[in-house]
Design a protein around this motif. Sequence first.
Motif, short mmCIF file in Angstrom:
data_model
loop_
_atom_site.label_atom_id
_atom_site.label_comp_id
_atom_site.label_asym_id
_atom_site.label_seq_id
_atom_site.Cartn_x
_atom_site.Cartn_y
_atom_site.Cartn_z
N ARG A 117 0.87 -1.13 0.14
CA ARG A 117 0.10 -0.04 0.08
C ARG A 117 0.78 1.26 0.02
NH1 ARG A 117 -3.75 1.33 4.78
NH2 ARG A 117 -4.12 3.50 3.94
N ILE A 118 1.92 1.08 0.90
CA ILE A 118 2.98 2.29 0.77
C ILE A 118 3.51 2.51 -0.48
CG2 ILE A 118 4.92 3.31 1.85
CD1 ILE A 118 3.79 2.15 4.51
N ASN B 94 1.27 4.03 -3.00
CA ASN B 94 0.89 5.27 -2.95
C ASN B 94 2.31 6.14 -3.58
OD1 ASN B 94 1.63 7.53 -0.46
ND2 ASN B 94 -0.52 7.26 -1.47
N THR C 149 -1.34 3.79 6.90
CA THR C 149 -2.00 4.95 6.78
C THR C 149 -1.27 6.01 7.11
OG1 THR C 149 -4.12 3.79 7.13
CG2 THR C 149 -4.33 6.09 7.21
N VAL D 210 1.13 6.99 4.44
CA VAL D 210 0.58 7.45 3.03
C VAL D 210 0.10 8.82 3.34
CG1 VAL D 210 -1.79 7.16 1.84
CG2 VAL D 210 -0.47 5.28 2.48
N ARG E 2 -11.49 11.34 2.67
CA ARG E 2 -11.16 10.01 2.46
C ARG E 2 -10.88 9.21 3.74
NH1 ARG E 2 -7.12 7.74 -1.93
NH2 ARG E 2 -7.20 5.58 -1.42
N TYR E 3 -10.02 9.95 4.56
CA TYR E 3 -9.61 9.08 5.82
C TYR E 3 -10.36 9.32 7.24
CZ TYR E 3 -5.86 7.76 2.90
OH TYR E 3 -5.04 7.21 2.01
#
Lengths: 680, 586
Positions: free
Chosen positions: A416-417, A420, B11, B14, B208-209
Amino acid sequence: MKVGVDIGGTFTDLVALTEDGEVRLGKAPSTPEDLTAGIREALREAKVELSRVDWLLHGSTIAINTVLERRGARTALLTTEGFRDVYEIGRGNRPEAYQLFFKRPAPLVPREWRLEVPERLNSRGEVLRPLDEPAARAALARLRAGGIESVAVCFLHSYANPIHEQVVGALLAESLPGVYVSLSHAILRECREYERTSTTVLNAYVGPVVECYLQRLQAMLAEEQFQGTFLIMQSNGGAMAPGVARRLPVAMMESGPVAGVIGAAELGRALGCANVIALDMGGTTAKASLIEAGAPRIATGYHIGGYAAGQPMLLPVVDIVEVGAGGGSLAWVDAAGGLKVGPVSAGASPGPACYGRGGSEATITDANLVLGRLHPEAFLGGLMPIDPEAAARAITARVGTRFGMTLPEAALGILRIADNHLALAVRAVSVERGRDPRDFALVAMGGAGPLHALAIARELHIPRVIIPPLPGHFSALGMLLAELRHDYVQTFLAPDLLEADVGALNAIFDRMAAEGRAQLEAEGVRKPEVRLGRWLDLRYRGQEATLPIPLDQEQVTPEGRLALRRRFDERHEQQYGHAAPGEPVEVVGLRLQARGSTGPRTFPETLTMGRRMPSAGARPVWFDAARPIECPVHWREALEPGAEVRGPAIIQEAASTTLLHPGDVAEVAAGGALVIKVGG
Amino acid sequence: MEGAGAVDPVTLEVVRNALVAYADEMAAVLCKTAYNLMIYEVRDYCVGLVDPEGGIIAQNTGGLPIFLADLGVAIQDGVRRHSRDGFRPGDVLIMNYPYVCGQHLNNVVIYTPCFHEGELVAFPAVRAHWLDIGGTRIGFGSNESTEIYQEGLQFRSLKLYREGVVNTDLLQMIRDNIRFPDSSLGDLRAQLAACRLGERRLAELFGRYGRETVRACIRTIWDQSEALARQAMARLPDGVYEAESFMDNDGMDLGRPVRIHVRVEIAGDEMTVDFSGVDGQVRGSINCGESGAVAAARVAFKCVTLPDAPVDEGGFRPLRVVVPRGRFLNALPPAAMGQWSIPLPTVIDTILRALAPAMPDRVPAGHKGDMSGYALYGVEARSGERFVCMNIMGGGWGGRPHEDGESAAVSVCQGDVRNVPVELQEMTYPILVEAHRLRQDSGGPGRFRGGLGVELWVRCLQPMLLNVNVERTRCPPWGLWGGRPGAVNAVLLRESGQPEARPMGKLTRFPLKAGDVIGFLTAGGGGYGPPIERAPEQVRLDAIRGYLSQDCAREEYGVVLAPDTLEIDQEATAALRATRRHPDPA
């Protein structure tokens, strides 16, 4: 037959395309001591005889490696009196702003070989001080005595009037025969003395090396009875004759990487998508570029070796944004406990943990492997078995245990990173240039691109993904589709476009057009096939940055000026989100692009690889951490045009793997490309 | 910022990458569409995402280093004045109030509130240097002001737009009171476009988050930066370190130097920078507000802790700054601040000098220490239009523990700031540059030599005026550990028809005639280690390259070179070096 050969740092790739659409591939280790040996080997492997080749297109890292490894010619620089240090002073900036031990770019010509010549022009090109010929001759005598192999000449304001550089060029030809000469005005006619000097020095520095290389290559071609046309790839995405490359070797700096972009543009065109984003993901980095209305976006130069400490080069180059996220990029934890992926890479050796070469670091490739996205026995066509156990151990040790995550959670987190980072690169060439990615298709190539493309497309709401045939060899394939192309730039300041002297503008366009035509005709292009594009570099008066605005006719007319101005306002609004229709618009420069054909260059209707693979069954693939989904595996070569594959699924081929997520639908287009509708 | 629970590391990463990308994207829009060279060449701007309490969530990379995490005070003041409920979507605020922002009036901040589900979550903010802000003197290079009222318009978080509707009266007032309204209002448009972009990006991120997740991410990013900074600090030996330097003068009282004394205390994983020993506020315009002193301390702190990490609020939590009110680094109304930034490179360098004993392998010798800019201006004879030709020059940086200092680089307060190409200057302004070269012998001698300064000689083609701020002519860039100081800054004037150039001091509105030639010479860096420890072959190479003269080789390095071939006279060199005692370490 048309052949593309791409010499990279590790491998020499070859793609041959026969008249009946058959594709032959060759891959051989690059041979730095004599690069022609690698080419011969690749030709042998692909069973291609040079005597039967009509077109040979070639990209090589020779020029850029000569700079990065600093093994160019013994070079001198001649400048206007008082300005020999411009090249070392540069722009004075420190991009690494808080780094007390920052380094400026080290000059390729040391100060003792930067000599000054009395002469001076003003910005209008008028002679303020005539060239002192005896002094110039004395300087040349010093160069001769010093054993100088290559000379760069850059005088102030020579973009406006090249007369003094031309005189010195003649003196050099006369008194230092055999020495390589680069005159700044012959490379680019743009103002900014440091950047022009640097570009000219780069040309001089690599010139003798490239000349020697091309001589060797052409000798080999003659020996093998090659009768066709030999062309070199340029950073602008076009090709050039070897004669031009000898004179302008600085134009081949990005010779290899741009070919994939050209390929993506042509593939998009063949599939009816004029707007595509090309994403090339390899072992250490990924590169993104934007193609709009069939044309790659061009940047007016870049820094060789990176912005912070690299050498500026002002010639047009395909605009590429690079991020440190490739298959070998490491997942690691910083001192404060943040989880990072890249830009550090495991490289080829020891490589990812799964290579079993002693690497214990977790990489993107390891994460793909433990999630079932890569097949342990089908990696690189089965040439290199990879070890899922080793990958699992590395991910658990480096990430899982640290954050209390299960193996799938940790691997999915790494991806996921990584996705991204890749999405940020795609954003950088689209959203940040005022373009909406939803209006584009994503063309993913490189060994790892097809594995990540659908995740990136979801992230950015890109509706369509295209996986080209042979994604692992797409640079060499892209070369087959390049055109001959030459760019010309001239600085010309007119404070108000609406009152600009159209006669003067047209005279410059006419001169550039004549140069471009003569060049292409010398390269064998017939007159009616020459295509010219013209642009004005415009800005609001007082701004620094310009936007190139295309002319829609061959001449600038008094009425056409208003249309150009309106187009500029629109582009400014699109690019930056605001415009000032009431403000005066200034002309800063003129650009002309001359293009000509390199034989048949439509994307092949059918690509036959001559191999058939059986269906490969199914395997479990993790899309979320709850449980894996059983995914059918298809061999790419077995899929006929018109075939449809619904995600979740894996499409396996020799040098790459395409991963379809649930909801994606792939269709095999004529020619073999996968056109994928991205699911919700 | 209130936090929520823990956030997952993926998360977090990101969101972290996205926030920096947004700030950089905003900066790109500003830079590409700005109308004045102070923005697009000098990069005299900064872009931040700021929370309603004034904490920096993210800042762009590549702006002026001195604008380090210092947008927060502007937002705090605005929130205090309008109250937290006093903002509506579409509002645009304009702010340059100097006793909050700490800087000269030209540095105008535009900021806009950003809402998520009706709640104020952050402010995108863009500070940019406007070419002119009104006042008695053009531009900003004046040494003549003694009160802020002479220096131009003050805006203290005024609403330029309310809910998307522009206040035309305010806009007209600005337009009528500044000298280059088209340029500055063009810059305003660019700043506003960047803020609007920031609002859109933040709204996407929060959408979004979710608010709680984004807030938890920001809090964790700050905590992690803090932890990294503390780790770096903890590696330094505890102690109290002091250093002193001085500026030539404040521009008004030319005979009186301005003292800069810093006391740095390292205790555990924290650092205190105490400016109590600096001079009181001065009559001239080199004062700054507290925020300027804090930014200077933050630059030094960042250089020795996390030089390569993105900027956020958390990275500065281990730093405390003490600066009593009424010092020239924390000046009170109505102190003039037109030249607020001039002492700051020296202030930062003095902090680093104090730290040198604590970290001898990480601190270079003194650098050029000033901003090295000039402004030539007037009315162009041919067109009748006003012009201002501004430029920033680099100079020498100090020798390092392992190598020579870099030449011709901008100060520690200026990062990705570029000089203006000579060809562009000549194309646009009535001047002709006679030479642009490295300055021989300017690098401070040392085992590792200081970098060289630069010389730029400009001939005026018509009458014009000059502002220049030559500084640090009496306190040279210092050497360290036995290294010698670099050459000091100088401005020389060769009048039309005269053979000799004469040295000048600080000049404001100084009249130049057609044919006058003005030379700007920037300082070299200090040397690191005793010069007689430099290898003679290295000294010879410097002589061959002309970085130093034969005299300097002999006098400073004890290396005797044959006049014609520059071969080393080994015997004479050994004899000469034997007579030199190692100087005492710094």
